[in-house]
Scaffold this motif. Structure first.
Motif, mmCIF file in Angstrom:
data_model
loop_
_atom_site.group_PDB
_atom_site.id
_atom_site.type_symbol
_atom_site.label_atom_id
_atom_site.label_comp_id
_atom_site.label_asym_id
_atom_site.label_seq_id
_atom_site.Cartn_x
_atom_site.Cartn_y
_atom_site.Cartn_z
ATOM 1 N N ARG A 36 0.646 -1.270 -0.001
ATOM 2 C CA ARG A 36 -0.012 -0.089 -0.208
ATOM 3 C C ARG A 36 0.774 1.385 0.069
ATOM 4 O O ARG A 36 0.554 2.382 -0.550
ATOM 5 C CB ARG A 36 -0.977 0.112 1.420
ATOM 6 N N ALA A 39 2.281 1.734 -3.550
ATOM 7 C CA ALA A 39 1.243 2.173 -4.329
ATOM 8 C C ALA A 39 1.127 3.896 -4.234
ATOM 9 O O ALA A 39 0.992 4.745 -5.011
ATOM 10 C CB ALA A 39 -0.235 1.553 -4.186
ATOM 11 N N THR A 43 1.916 7.036 -6.785
ATOM 12 C CA THR A 43 0.850 8.218 -7.130
ATOM 13 C C THR A 43 1.733 9.292 -6.745
ATOM 14 O O THR A 43 1.359 10.476 -7.605
ATOM 15 C CB THR A 43 -0.247 7.802 -6.381
ATOM 16 N N SER A 46 3.814 10.254 -9.478
ATOM 17 C CA SER A 46 3.372 10.559 -10.823
ATOM 18 C C SER A 46 2.679 12.010 -10.699
ATOM 19 O O SER A 46 2.720 12.919 -11.684
ATOM 20 C CB SER A 46 2.334 9.590 -11.123
ATOM 21 N N PRO A 66 -6.887 11.108 -7.694
ATOM 22 C CA PRO A 66 -6.430 9.990 -6.698
ATOM 23 C C PRO A 66 -7.231 8.885 -6.887
ATOM 24 O O PRO A 66 -8.551 8.845 -7.422
ATOM 25 C CB PRO A 66 -6.670 10.777 -5.363
ATOM 26 N N HIS A 67 -6.918 7.699 -6.453
ATOM 27 C CA HIS A 67 -7.602 6.597 -6.475
ATOM 28 C C HIS A 67 -8.631 6.604 -5.285
ATOM 29 O O HIS A 67 -8.611 7.464 -4.463
ATOM 30 C CB HIS A 67 -6.847 5.215 -6.373
ATOM 31 N N PRO A 68 -9.603 5.806 -5.532
ATOM 32 C CA PRO A 68 -10.438 5.909 -4.502
ATOM 33 C C PRO A 68 -9.859 5.645 -3.013
ATOM 34 O O PRO A 68 -9.437 4.642 -2.721
ATOM 35 C CB PRO A 68 -11.555 4.739 -4.673
ATOM 36 N N GLU A 70 -7.905 7.740 -1.627
ATOM 37 C CA GLU A 70 -6.666 8.300 -1.334
ATOM 38 C C GLU A 70 -6.967 9.740 -1.543
ATOM 39 O O GLU A 70 -7.853 10.323 -2.038
ATOM 40 C CB GLU A 70 -5.632 7.911 -2.712
ATOM 41 N N ARG A 71 -5.897 10.645 -0.997
ATOM 42 C CA ARG A 71 -5.756 11.991 -0.981
ATOM 43 C C ARG A 71 -4.474 12.437 -1.532
ATOM 44 O O ARG A 71 -3.420 11.944 -0.700
ATOM 45 C CB ARG A 71 -6.266 12.717 0.529
ATOM 46 N N ALA A 131 -3.797 7.602 2.368
ATOM 47 C CA ALA A 131 -4.730 6.710 2.407
ATOM 48 C C ALA A 131 -5.257 6.120 3.687
ATOM 49 O O ALA A 131 -4.278 5.808 4.629
ATOM 50 C CB ALA A 131 -4.448 5.344 1.340
ATOM 51 N N GLU A 135 -8.472 0.306 5.680
ATOM 52 C CA GLU A 135 -8.400 -0.403 4.657
ATOM 53 C C GLU A 135 -7.439 -1.631 4.644
ATOM 54 O O GLU A 135 -7.758 -2.801 4.224
ATOM 55 C CB GLU A 135 -8.309 0.301 3.119
#
Length: 430
Positions: A36, A39, A43, A46, A66-68, A70-71, A131, A135
């Motif tokens: 995690r 990942a 992000t 990027s 952002p992905h669900p 994420e901030r 994140a 999760e």
């Protein structure tokens, strides 16, 4: 047996599962958290690529979506949020990233990765990606649940395999135990069957060989008993008949001698019968029935042994102390034991021989004492074949066996002057 085998197998499986499952559970947790954070770092990198150095002058910054869950936020060197989402002021991860390092931390229930944005070898900003840690915890718990299910399945398979192996191992031993119980019950023809386990087969073969040897030994003993019974009873019966016929003659001088000889043969016959009874009843605790009053037994013993002792210039004293008139004992075996003790006192002792009967309540004590002494160790005195003087070493051993067959005990009460004590228990009817 089966339960012990299952317990041993389960203990080994549990130890193996613990040694494997605990490190694996820690590895699952570490791997999921590391994945995690990787990942989040991708992000953040990027987003950092898209940050223009002119953003400090007011140029807009287009951060990637952002992905669900994420901030993503862009912070300037003054720790102010310039674009995206996140805390208004930069946290510890942002401050650390301003030192031109990638920061990975956990803060406020989130996993945070901060990546520095550099221009002209200077940090002009920081991209922060975060994140929720919940999760990842959920995924860790799911992984642990799968691991627990695998362990439970492995444990179930181990139980089934252990029970099957326990049956395979215990069945030959249980069969051997059943054969041993059958032998104990008197079935000397029982033999243990072979199995698929070499070690158990070796025990079974040894058991069968031992049983065969014992069977042959018992057969020889039974044959000896039968032969002795036949060969001794027949001449004794013939001698009795001849002596009884001699009593019918008119020669008055022969009558006392014949009467004494007849009494001797009867006594010898009783001796043979008692020895055979002991041989047949060896190992069976069935005391004979009390059939002779104690005082009568004392008179008969005194009448028989007074002559031999007087011939050697010695005296015999027989005393009954507080013995009830109706007290009875098994006459034949007690007479044989007293005969052995008195003959032992005549041959190996000296001085006056005293036979005393004492009432102990639930037993009678027969004391045979003389004025001699015993130099042999008391523990070896009753061993068969051991004699302290010229003798076969059988008399005292036979007397001890006869006492045991009565449920009593024969012991050396005193070494000097010598005294033996025979304890004969009294039944309820006595």
């Amino acid at each position: 047996m089966r339960q012990r085998v299952v317990r041993v197998a389960l203990t080994a499986v549990l130890v193996a599962l613990v040694l494997l499952a605990v490190p694996l559970a820690l590895a699952i947790r570490s791997s999921l958290y590391a994945d995690r954070r990787d990942a989040l770092e991708r992000t953040a990198l990027s987003a950092a690529v898209r940050v223009s150095p002119d953003y400090t002058g007011g140029d807009p910054v287009e951060l990637p979506a952002p992905h669900p869950g994420e901030r993503i936020g862009l912070y300037d060197p003054r720790l102010r949020l310039r674009e995206g989402t996140g805390p208004a002021s930069g946290d510890a991860a942002v401050r650390r990233a301003l030192r031109a390092v990638v920061a990975r931390t956990g803060s406020g229930g989130e996993l945070v990765v901060a990546v520095p944005v550099s221009h002209a070898e200077q940090v002009i900003g920081v991209v922060r990606a975060a994140a929720p840690a919940a999760e990842v915890r959920t995924r860790v718990l799911l992984g642990w649940a799968a691991l627990g299910g695998a362990c439970a399945l492995a444990l179930t398979v181990a139980v089934l395999v252990a029970r099957r192996q326990a049956r395979a191992l215990a069945a030959p031993l249980e069969d051997l135990s059943r054969h041993c119980r059958a032998v104990t019950g008197g079935d000397l023809g029982a033999r243990a069957a072979p199995s698929s386990i070499p070690e158990v087969d070796q025990v079974a073969r040894t058991h069968n060989e031992m049983l065969h040897g014992l069977t042959e030994l018992l057969r020889h003993e039974r044959d000896f008993t039968a032969n002795a019974s036949h060969q001794l009873r027949t001449p004794l019966t013939g001698l009795q008949l001849a002596l009884e016929a001699g009593l019918d003659q008119d020669e008055a001088r022969l009558r006392p001698v014949l009467r004494e000889a007849l009494e001797t043969t009867r006594r010898l016959h009783r001796t043979v019968e008692e020895v055979l009874r002991l041989a047949r009843a060896h190992g069976l605790h069935r005391p004979p029935v009390p059939d002779r009053p104690v005082r009568r037994l004392l008179r008969e013993t005194a009448d028989h042994w007074h002559g031999p002792l007087a011939h050697d210039g010695r005296r015999l004293e027989c005393v009954a102390r507080d013995v009830p008139d109706d007290a009875r004992v098994p006459g034949a075996p007690v007479a044989e034991i007293l005969g052995v003790l008195l003959d032992n006192a005549r041959v190996h002792g000296r001085g006056t021989v005293r036979l005393t009967v004492r009432d102990l309540g639930d037993a009678l004590a027969f004391d045979v004492a003389d004025e001699g002494s015993v130099t042999v160790d008391g523990t070896r005195l009753f061993e068969r074949g051991h004699s302290g003087a010229d003798g076969a070493g059988i008399g005292l051993a036979l007397a001890r066996d006869l006492a045991v067959s009565l449920g009593g005990r024969l012991s050396l009460a005193r070494a000097a002057p010598t005294a033996f004590t025979l304890l004969v228990p009294l039944g309820p009817e006595d």
